[in-house]
Design an enzyme around this catalytic site. Structure first.
Site, mmCIF file in Angstrom:
data_model
loop_
_atom_site.group_PDB
_atom_site.id
_atom_site.type_symbol
_atom_site.label_atom_id
_atom_site.label_comp_id
_atom_site.label_asym_id
_atom_site.label_seq_id
_atom_site.Cartn_x
_atom_site.Cartn_y
_atom_site.Cartn_z
ATOM 1 N N ASN A 8 0.876 -1.174 0.000
ATOM 2 C CA ASN A 8 0.000 0.000 0.000
ATOM 3 C C ASN A 8 0.913 1.223 0.000
ATOM 4 O O ASN A 8 1.456 1.605 1.039
ATOM 5 C CB ASN A 8 -0.920 -0.006 1.217
ATOM 6 C CG ASN A 8 -1.945 1.117 1.189
ATOM 7 O OD1 ASN A 8 -1.833 2.053 0.413
ATOM 8 N ND2 ASN A 8 -2.946 1.032 2.046
ATOM 9 N N ARG A 93 -2.463 -2.102 -3.683
ATOM 10 C CA ARG A 93 -3.685 -1.308 -3.558
ATOM 11 C C ARG A 93 -3.575 -0.111 -4.495
ATOM 12 O O ARG A 93 -2.606 0.641 -4.462
ATOM 13 C CB ARG A 93 -3.866 -0.801 -2.129
ATOM 14 C CG ARG A 93 -5.084 0.102 -1.974
ATOM 15 C CD ARG A 93 -5.103 0.792 -0.636
ATOM 16 N NE ARG A 93 -6.278 1.649 -0.499
ATOM 17 C CZ ARG A 93 -6.247 2.890 -0.049
ATOM 18 N NH1 ARG A 93 -5.101 3.433 0.309
ATOM 19 N NH2 ARG A 93 -7.356 3.598 0.049
ATOM 20 N N HIS A 182 -13.246 2.471 -0.756
ATOM 21 C CA HIS A 182 -13.233 1.482 0.321
ATOM 22 C C HIS A 182 -13.802 0.142 -0.147
ATOM 23 O O HIS A 182 -14.249 -0.681 0.659
ATOM 24 C CB HIS A 182 -14.034 1.947 1.542
ATOM 25 C CG HIS A 182 -13.407 3.081 2.294
ATOM 26 N ND1 HIS A 182 -14.150 4.046 2.935
ATOM 27 C CD2 HIS A 182 -12.115 3.421 2.492
ATOM 28 C CE1 HIS A 182 -13.340 4.922 3.513
ATOM 29 N NE2 HIS A 182 -12.094 4.564 3.251
ATOM 30 N N HIS A 210 -18.073 1.529 7.054
ATOM 31 C CA HIS A 210 -16.622 1.597 7.217
ATOM 32 C C HIS A 210 -16.301 2.962 7.807
ATOM 33 O O HIS A 210 -16.302 3.976 7.105
ATOM 34 C CB HIS A 210 -15.933 1.411 5.855
ATOM 35 C CG HIS A 210 -14.436 1.515 5.913
ATOM 36 N ND1 HIS A 210 -13.601 0.428 5.749
ATOM 37 C CD2 HIS A 210 -13.616 2.578 6.113
ATOM 38 C CE1 HIS A 210 -12.345 0.822 5.846
ATOM 39 N NE2 HIS A 210 -12.333 2.119 6.067
ATOM 40 N N GLY A 332 -11.516 1.683 12.127
ATOM 41 C CA GLY A 332 -11.097 2.159 13.437
ATOM 42 C C GLY A 332 -12.206 2.621 14.352
ATOM 43 O O GLY A 332 -12.314 2.170 15.500
ATOM 44 N N VAL A 333 -13.055 3.520 13.887
ATOM 45 C CA VAL A 333 -14.161 4.010 14.706
ATOM 46 C C VAL A 333 -15.239 2.935 14.845
ATOM 47 O O VAL A 333 -15.746 2.672 15.941
ATOM 48 C CB VAL A 333 -14.761 5.297 14.098
ATOM 49 C CG1 VAL A 333 -16.004 5.737 14.875
ATOM 50 C CG2 VAL A 333 -13.718 6.409 14.084
ATOM 51 N N ASN A 336 -14.222 0.202 17.309
ATOM 52 C CA ASN A 336 -13.783 0.541 18.656
ATOM 53 C C ASN A 336 -14.651 1.524 19.418
ATOM 54 O O ASN A 336 -14.536 1.600 20.641
ATOM 55 C CB ASN A 336 -12.355 1.104 18.588
ATOM 56 C CG ASN A 336 -11.349 0.084 18.084
ATOM 57 O OD1 ASN A 336 -11.085 -0.910 18.742
ATOM 58 N ND2 ASN A 336 -10.799 0.320 16.896
#
Length: 398
Positions: A8, A93, A182, A210, A332-333, A336
């Protein structure tokens, strides 16, 4: 062993992962940052028997070719041995594939020309992706290289979903349409959700959220993208860390006329000074939630705007899909933030969506259900794994 190296490449960074595909396990991963600056940062982590050992170093890294030499040196010094785990393919990617690339594609000179030609649609990403491909081909000249495009998963959108209501000839000439992003994550997570629920993918209607610093929603019908929130660029859609998401386009005209903002200033405003940062001065959701809970009015409003937009898309995609079987949080959000997950779907009980507060607050990691047993819609948390998805797709075409 069938090892795959996943790359990436960013404008000033190189992220990599070496996977052993028979067991789909990570052998090593790393991140080289500040490429082209006076002081570069190198992190290389080796995984073995469930443990991970990380090595760090600081040294100048002139360009992406130098970054690959640094990466190879890290493998030689710290392992695992690339001679003993030679990659059978290198997967890359690539952010934007336009209308031309809708599946993983073996890199040829013509493919590279096309990636470069699409750079006007992703000027911050495609040139960097291409630099990584070129440098990787020099480092691994005898191994096939495969490009996996973020936009490819959304190639199944119907014209009614990807067409903007502007002058058709002008749009066609300038390649203006919804592409979505995404896609690698949305594909991986929607398939993982079906496997977790032990439901046939072809029968499942899923909304994938996402939620990271960049954020997008996707309506997935039977494993195929039916609608998605990002558009011509990754700027459209949900509120993000520094990006505005949806905006009345006349706002830009107004700010140009009244505030004298030029194109570059407007670009910076919408991509770097908006979203959570623009509303609260904080780009990290953890900081926003903490400040909001401590009584900071700006942070509280930023969180409410974020959640309102998120709920707006969930409701919209339930309508687009004609119902929904599962809603999945990831990134991430999404993986978590207990507060975001709980509040984003609060008040939707009449739509068959019920969150279990204890399940939602659980510190457990990995795929899990956070809805109640009597919820008609399964609400899940599924960790995304874009590197594994890129590795799978890369291996599939060779």
């Amino acid at each position: 062993m069938s090892a795959v190296l996943v790359i990436n490449s960013g404008s000033s960074s190189l992220k990599y992962q070496l996977l052993e595909m028979e067991g789909e396990t990570v052998l090593a991963n790393g991140l080289i940052e500040r490429i082209g600056e006076q002081a570069g940062s190198v992190k290389h982590s080796v995984s073995a028997e469930g443990d991970e050992e990380t090595f760090r170093n600081e040294e100048p890294v002139a360009d992406h070719s130098a970054a690959f030499r640094v990466m190879i040196d890290a493998f030689e010094q710290h392992g695992p041995s690339l001679a003993e785990n030679p990659p059978v393919v290198v997967g890359h990617r690539v952010v934007h594939g336009g209308k031309r690339f809708f599946e993983p594609t073996v890199v040829t000179d013509l493919v590279k020309i096309n990636i470069e030609d699409l750079s006007d649609l992703a000027p911050l990403h495609n040139p960097a992706n291409l630099d990584g491909i070129t440098a990787a081909q020099k480092a691994f000249p005898d191994v096939p290289h495969v490009a996996v495009f973020d936009t490819a998963f959304h190639s199944t959108l119907a014209p009614s979903a990807y067409t903007y209501a502007i002058d058709a000839e002008l749009a066609e000439k300038n390649r203006v349409r919804r592409y979505g992003f995404h896609g690698t994550s949305h594909k991986f997570v929607s398939e993982a959700a079906a496997a977790f629920l032990q439901r046939p993918l072809g029968e499942l209607k899923t909304i994938v959220l996402h939620l990271g610093n960049g954020a997008s929603a996707c309506a997935v019908d039977g494993g195929r993208s039916k609608d998605t929130s990002m558009g011509l660029t990754p700027l459209e859609g949900l509120v993000m860390g520094t990006r505005s998401g949806d905006l009345d386009p006349a706002v830009l005209i107004h700010l140009h006329r009244k505030a004298g903002l030029g194109f570059d200033e407007l670009d910076t405003l919408l991509n770097r000074r908006s979203g959570l940062v623009g509303l609260s001065g904080r780009g990290d959701m953890r900081d926003v939630v903490e400040a909001a809970e401590s009584g900071d009015d700006a942070a509280a409003l930023a969180l409410e705007v974020y959640l309102h937009r998120l709920k707006h898309y969930v409701g919209s995609y339930i309508a687009v899909l004609g119902g929904v079987d599962a809603i999945v949080f990831t990134a991430g959000v999404g993986e978590n933030s207990v507060a975001v997950r709980g509040r984003a779907l609060a008040g939707l009980e009449r739509l068959g969506i019920r969150i279990d507060p204890e399940r939602n607050a659980s510190p457990e990691r990995g795929p899990r259900v956070i809805s109640t047993d009597d919820s008609a819609v399964a609400v899940l948390v599924i960790p995304t794994n874009e590197e594994l998805e890129i590795a799978r797709q890369s291996l599939s075409v060779i």
